[in-house]
Enzyme design. Structure first.
Site, mmCIF file in Angstrom:
data_model
loop_
_atom_site.group_PDB
_atom_site.id
_atom_site.type_symbol
_atom_site.label_atom_id
_atom_site.label_comp_id
_atom_site.label_asym_id
_atom_site.label_seq_id
_atom_site.Cartn_x
_atom_site.Cartn_y
_atom_site.Cartn_z
ATOM 1 N N ASP A 197 23.989 24.312 -14.232
ATOM 2 C CA ASP A 197 23.054 23.722 -15.190
ATOM 3 C C ASP A 197 23.580 23.991 -16.593
ATOM 4 O OD1 ASP A 197 20.856 22.540 -16.325
ATOM 5 O OD2 ASP A 197 19.419 24.082 -15.712
ATOM 6 N N ASP A 211 23.197 16.749 -16.759
ATOM 7 C CA ASP A 211 23.591 18.121 -17.083
ATOM 8 C C ASP A 211 23.425 19.124 -15.946
ATOM 9 O OD1 ASP A 211 20.839 17.930 -17.158
ATOM 10 O OD2 ASP A 211 20.602 19.356 -18.813
ATOM 11 N N GLU A 212 23.159 18.678 -14.721
ATOM 12 C CA GLU A 212 23.059 19.641 -13.624
ATOM 13 C C GLU A 212 23.423 18.999 -12.298
ATOM 14 O OE1 GLU A 212 19.172 21.082 -12.408
ATOM 15 O OE2 GLU A 212 18.203 19.461 -13.516
#
Length: 371
Positions: free
Chosen positions: A13, A107-108
């Site tokens: 993350d 983003d993860e």
């Protein structure tokens, strides 16, 4: 810690992704409380730097509230083209270590490194190497969680943020879960946590003490998942290129919404978040569906299919707001809003010759591994 038959899962993350990209690209913003979004009267915070979070600024917060909490807050407009390009760099790094990758957003992602492409002694070493490469190639930091299932890996990635890493081994899993408040469990939102509190369930230990029959009575089909995670169990695989019928998101509010301006602001932020998930998967769709849940747990779900697929976050917000407008003024306080994109396809794909009609309906809530 080692175990036989356990998978090795990493959840990566990025730390305050949008805001960190802005601070990376503009040295004048570094160390300052920053919000990505609009500072206007109807603006909403899309992302906040850690400096801003210390003041209580959070994503999806109305900008006027964020400015009240943090008078020195700096706003910058989002640059989704830049975020998408950086995300592509990060996912290319993931692919150097394993082909089993499940993106969750820009983003993860989850990574299954049970059988990695590169020879590393443990999943912990792989996570360390991934985070180092991300920093070397993007000048950004990431946090990682390492465990034997997806639920615990995601919990672990939050445990030492920012720029941290944590491992939950098979021996640690059940006790780690037992000590946590249920509201910290991924998959248990504020509304469900409140219902659990009313039943005397406040921690993982309390949840584990519940018979499955009681969980089924109160939580329906989610009961099996809750029963498992209370014991540190989660058999969901990391799914690569899984066929999706829809991409969506929702938000439960601490206080009921009655005002159109507030609802509009939340819907703008929610639409951008959902569109980011669409972009991360290289998909768009022709159907937009709105969910509104009221404070008595009745809910309305309305969808509309258009000839052209959703073009961007602003287009998604426009369509969602068109569905939301007839709900105002609301007959009672709104506790949750959700938006979903379905009829999925790659951008630029030819839409169907005969798109489905308007959808509108009511529903009631009703080998040896080393870590």
């Amino acid at each position: 810690m080692s175990g036989v038959g356990h998978r090795r899962i990493i959840h990566v993350d990025m730390d305050a992704f949008y805001a960190s990209v802005e601070q990376r690209d503009d040295p004048a913003l570094r160390g300052r409380p920053l919000a990505v979004g609009s500072a206007g009267r109807r603006g909403v915070v899309a992302a906040a730097s850690y400096e801003a979070r210390r003041f209580g600024v959070r994503s999806a917060m109305p900008s006027v509230v964020a400015q009240r909490k943090c008078p020195g807050l700096v706003f910058v407009p989002p640059r989704f083209d830049v975020y998408r390009a950086v995300s592509a760099q990060i996912h290319a790094i993931f692919a150097c270590f394993t082909p089993i990758i499940q993106p969750l957003s820009l983003d993860e992602a989850y990574l299954d490194v049970t059988r990695p492409l590169l020879d590393y002694p443990s999943a912990t070493a792989i996570a360390t190497a991934i985070r180092a490469r991300i920093h070397d190639e993007t000048a950004l930091t990431a946090s990682a969680g390492v465990s034997y299932n997806k639920f615990l890996a995601k919990l672990a990635s939050d445990y030492r943020k920012p720029d941290g890493q944590f491992v939950i081994t098979p021996r640690m899993g059940p006790d780690f879960v037992a000590s946590l408040p249920v509201e910290q469990f991924h998959g248990i939102g504020p509304a469900t946590a409140a219902r659990m509190h009313a039943l005397g369930i406040r921690t993982g230990h309390d949840l584990r003490a519940q018979p499955l029959s009681r969980l089924l009575r109160h939580f329906g089909k989610a009961a099996d998942f809750y029963y498992g995670i209370a014991r540190g169990l989660d058999d969901r695989p990391v799914e690569v290129n899984r066929p999706r019928r829809s991409i969506g998101g929702e938000q439960t509010f601490d206080a009921d919404i009655h005002d159109w301006a507030e609802a509009r602001g939340h819907m703008l932020a929610l639409s951008e978040r959902v569109w980011g998930r669409c972009v991360a998967r290289g998909l768009t769709g022709v159907t937009v569906t709105l969910k509104v849940k009221y404070n008595d747990f009745r809910q309305i779900v309305r969808g509309r299919t258009a000839p052209e697929p959703v073009g961007d976050g602003a287009d998604l917000a426009r369509r969602a707001l068109a569905l939301l407008a007839p709900c105002f003024p609301p007959p009672r306080g709104i506790r949750l809003l959700g938006v979903t994109v379905s009829g999925l396809r790659a951008p630029g794909a030819v839409p169907p010759a005969r798109p489905p009609p308007l959808e509108a309906f009511w529903q009631k809530a009703s080998p040896k591994t080393s870590y």
